[in-house]
Structure formats: structure tokens, C-alpha cells
Design an enzyme around this catalytic site. Sequence first.
Site, PDB file in Angstrom:
ATOM      1  N   ASN A 157     -16.218 -11.808  52.457  1.00 10.87           N
ATOM      2  CA  ASN A 157     -16.942 -11.611  51.191  1.00 10.87           C
ATOM      3  C   ASN A 157     -17.082 -10.149  50.764  1.00 10.87           C
ATOM      4  O   ASN A 157     -17.579  -9.867  49.679  1.00 10.87           O
ATOM      5  CB  ASN A 157     -18.333 -12.281  51.235  1.00 10.87           C
ATOM      6  CG  ASN A 157     -18.215 -13.783  51.429  1.00 10.87           C
ATOM      7  OD1 ASN A 157     -17.499 -14.443  50.673  1.00 10.87           O
ATOM      8  ND2 ASN A 157     -18.871 -14.330  52.436  1.00 10.87           N
TER       9      ASN A 157
ATOM     10  N   ARG B 283     -20.672  -9.003  43.862  1.00 10.37           N
ATOM     11  CA  ARG B 283     -21.481  -9.858  44.732  1.00 10.37           C
ATOM     12  C   ARG B 283     -22.903  -9.291  44.891  1.00 10.37           C
ATOM     13  O   ARG B 283     -23.077  -8.182  45.390  1.00 10.37           O
ATOM     14  CB  ARG B 283     -20.806  -9.885  46.108  1.00 10.37           C
ATOM     15  CG  ARG B 283     -21.564 -10.578  47.174  1.00 10.37           C
ATOM     16  CD  ARG B 283     -21.019 -10.243  48.548  1.00 10.37           C
ATOM     17  NE  ARG B 283     -21.696 -11.032  49.556  1.00 10.37           N
ATOM     18  CZ  ARG B 283     -21.696 -10.774  50.841  1.00 10.37           C
ATOM     19  NH1 ARG B 283     -21.032  -9.734  51.303  1.00 10.37           N
ATOM     20  NH2 ARG B 283     -22.337 -11.534  51.676  1.00 10.37           N
TER      21      ARG B 283
ATOM     22  N   TYR C 108     -26.090  -5.395  47.507  1.00  9.07           N
ATOM     23  CA  TYR C 108     -24.924  -4.690  48.042  1.00  9.07           C
ATOM     24  C   TYR C 108     -24.430  -3.544  47.152  1.00  9.07           C
ATOM     25  O   TYR C 108     -23.484  -2.850  47.521  1.00  9.07           O
ATOM     26  CB  TYR C 108     -23.787  -5.701  48.295  1.00  9.07           C
ATOM     27  CG  TYR C 108     -24.159  -6.726  49.341  1.00  9.07           C
ATOM     28  CD1 TYR C 108     -24.417  -6.341  50.653  1.00  9.07           C
ATOM     29  CD2 TYR C 108     -24.287  -8.074  49.021  1.00  9.07           C
ATOM     30  CE1 TYR C 108     -24.777  -7.269  51.616  1.00  9.07           C
ATOM     31  CE2 TYR C 108     -24.647  -9.022  49.977  1.00  9.07           C
ATOM     32  CZ  TYR C 108     -24.889  -8.612  51.279  1.00  9.07           C
ATOM     33  OH  TYR C 108     -25.259  -9.525  52.238  1.00  9.07           O
TER      34      TYR C 108
ATOM     35  N   ALA D   7     -20.904 -11.847  57.589  1.00  9.59           N
ATOM     36  CA  ALA D   7     -21.687 -12.933  58.195  1.00  9.59           C
ATOM     37  C   ALA D   7     -21.213 -13.286  59.603  1.00  9.59           C
ATOM     38  O   ALA D   7     -21.985 -13.863  60.388  1.00  9.59           O
ATOM     39  CB  ALA D   7     -21.633 -14.163  57.301  1.00  9.59           C
TER      40      ALA D   7
ATOM     41  N   GLU E 114     -20.504  -0.578  64.359  1.00  5.13           N
ATOM     42  CA  GLU E 114     -20.857  -1.702  63.467  1.00  5.13           C
ATOM     43  C   GLU E 114     -21.609  -1.152  62.253  1.00  5.13           C
ATOM     44  O   GLU E 114     -22.555  -0.376  62.403  1.00  5.13           O
ATOM     45  CB  GLU E 114     -21.750  -2.669  64.261  1.00  5.13           C
ATOM     46  CG  GLU E 114     -22.283  -3.836  63.469  1.00  5.13           C
ATOM     47  CD  GLU E 114     -23.265  -4.691  64.299  1.00  5.13           C
ATOM     48  OE1 GLU E 114     -23.461  -4.409  65.505  1.00  5.13           O
ATOM     49  OE2 GLU E 114     -23.838  -5.615  63.721  1.00  5.13           O
TER      50      GLU E 114
ATOM     51  N   HIS F  40     -23.409  -2.142  58.386  1.00  4.35           N
ATOM     52  CA  HIS F  40     -23.863  -3.086  57.363  1.00  4.35           C
ATOM     53  C   HIS F  40     -24.377  -2.290  56.170  1.00  4.35           C
ATOM     54  O   HIS F  40     -25.117  -1.314  56.351  1.00  4.35           O
ATOM     55  CB  HIS F  40     -24.969  -3.999  57.891  1.00  4.35           C
ATOM     56  CG  HIS F  40     -24.517  -4.813  59.058  1.00  4.35           C
ATOM     57  ND1 HIS F  40     -23.692  -5.897  58.907  1.00  4.35           N
ATOM     58  CD2 HIS F  40     -24.725  -4.665  60.386  1.00  4.35           C
ATOM     59  CE1 HIS F  40     -23.420  -6.396  60.102  1.00  4.35           C
ATOM     60  NE2 HIS F  40     -24.031  -5.654  61.018  1.00  4.35           N
TER      61      HIS F  40
ATOM     62  N   ARG G 200     -34.146  -8.378  56.238  1.00  4.83           N
ATOM     63  CA  ARG G 200     -33.784  -9.524  55.403  1.00  4.83           C
ATOM     64  C   ARG G 200     -34.140 -10.839  56.119  1.00  4.83           C
ATOM     65  O   ARG G 200     -35.115 -10.883  56.847  1.00  4.83           O
ATOM     66  CB  ARG G 200     -32.285  -9.425  55.048  1.00  4.83           C
ATOM     67  CG  ARG G 200     -31.957  -8.164  54.241  1.00  4.83           C
ATOM     68  CD  ARG G 200     -30.486  -8.086  53.895  1.00  4.83           C
ATOM     69  NE  ARG G 200     -30.076  -9.222  53.086  1.00  4.83           N
ATOM     70  CZ  ARG G 200     -28.794  -9.573  52.871  1.00  4.83           C
ATOM     71  NH1 ARG G 200     -27.818  -8.847  53.420  1.00  4.83           N
ATOM     72  NH2 ARG G 200     -28.495 -10.606  52.126  1.00  4.83           N
TER      73      ARG G 200
HETATM   74  C1  DQA Z   1     -23.551  -7.489  55.610  1.00  2.00           C
HETATM   75  C2  DQA Z   1     -24.819  -8.210  56.084  1.00  2.00           C
HETATM   76  C3  DQA Z   1     -24.492  -9.618  56.528  1.00  2.00           C
HETATM   77  O1  DQA Z   1     -25.685 -10.286  56.958  1.00  2.00           O
HETATM   78  C4  DQA Z   1     -23.899 -10.410  55.389  1.00  2.00           C
HETATM   79  O2  DQA Z   1     -23.545 -11.688  55.824  1.00  2.00           O
HETATM   80  C5  DQA Z   1     -22.751  -9.706  54.745  1.00  2.00           C
HETATM   81  C6  DQA Z   1     -22.834  -8.265  54.538  1.00  2.00           C
HETATM   82  C7  DQA Z   1     -23.878  -6.095  55.036  1.00  2.00           C
HETATM   83  O3  DQA Z   1     -22.955  -5.297  54.906  1.00  2.00           O
HETATM   84  O4  DQA Z   1     -25.032  -5.817  54.697  1.00  2.00           O
HETATM   85  O5  DQA Z   1     -21.786 -10.328  54.333  1.00  2.00           O
HETATM   86  O6  DQA Z   1     -22.687  -7.314  56.721  1.00  2.00           O
END
Ligand code: DQA
Length: 145
Positions: free
Chosen positions: A10, A17, A22, A76, A97, A99, A106
Amino acid sequence: MKIQVIHGPNLNLLGRREPDIYGSETLDDIDAKILDEAKRFGAEVRFFQSNVEGELVTAVQDAWDWAEAVIINPGAYTHTSIALRDAISAIEVPVIEVHLSNVHARERFRRHSYISPVAVGQISGFGPQGYVLALHAALGLEAGG
Ligand code: DQA
């Protein structure tokens, strides 16, 4: 330094989105930002995005043959994928990692990451800037600190 950036499901929809969560930048905008910063430091960056779990697993495996660090936003799959975690565990390459959103602020299910225990660290909540922070973290690993 060679850095593989991997974007999960996504994230190809960024810009359209849930912009309140985001932001308005597209994935291309974010990749361009990472590339600009990488050039400043003479780092080489490759990008990969997929919505398919197995393709992400393969991208992590492939990074072992090329990259000196991996920056991954598993989307996700962060919260569900033991396969992705195992791939990250398997490769002897440091993985950071990222995000965009603050996953700890959240829904409850986003607080658990299968990835964090096998990553060098997690950067969460800084929007696209988080990728630049991750790049700096990767360069810092190379420098030995
Ligand atoms: C994400 C956070 C995840 O929980 C979510 O499913 C995403 C985007 C982020 O970049 O904040 O698709 O990885």
C-alpha cells in the site's frame, strides 16, 4: 555504502492514501528525497516496492548479495509476517525498520512488530523524514557507530 530500500504493501498509494495519516508526498517523492541525501554521502541506493509478501521476502534475501544495509517499511506485514522476520533474521545485513506514522500512537494491533526484534532499530512517526534518518543511521553503522 550500498543500501537497499524496501517498501511494503500500500505504500505505492502514498499521496492518495489517508493523507491525514501518511501525508501528501508520493513514494516517488520519498525515493527522490532518499536518493538526494544518499548522493551527498556517496551512497548507492536501490529501491523496491511490492504489495506481495513473498516478493518482499525475496527482496530481503536478494539484498544479502548486494546491500550493506537495508531500510524497510514493511507496512501492515510489520504486524503479521513471520516470513519477513525470518528473512531479516537470515541475512547478515543490518536492517532498519521505518514507519511514516507513529505506530505506537495508533490502534493497538500496530504496536506489535514482528520485525523490530530482528532489526537494528525502528524509526516511527517522522513521516518521509524518517527515511532520511534511517539513511543516516545506516551510514553511521558503516562508520562503526
Ligand atoms: C506503516 C504503518 C503500518 O501499521 C501500516 O499498516 C502501513 C504503513 C507506516 O509507514 O506508518 O501500511 O508502516
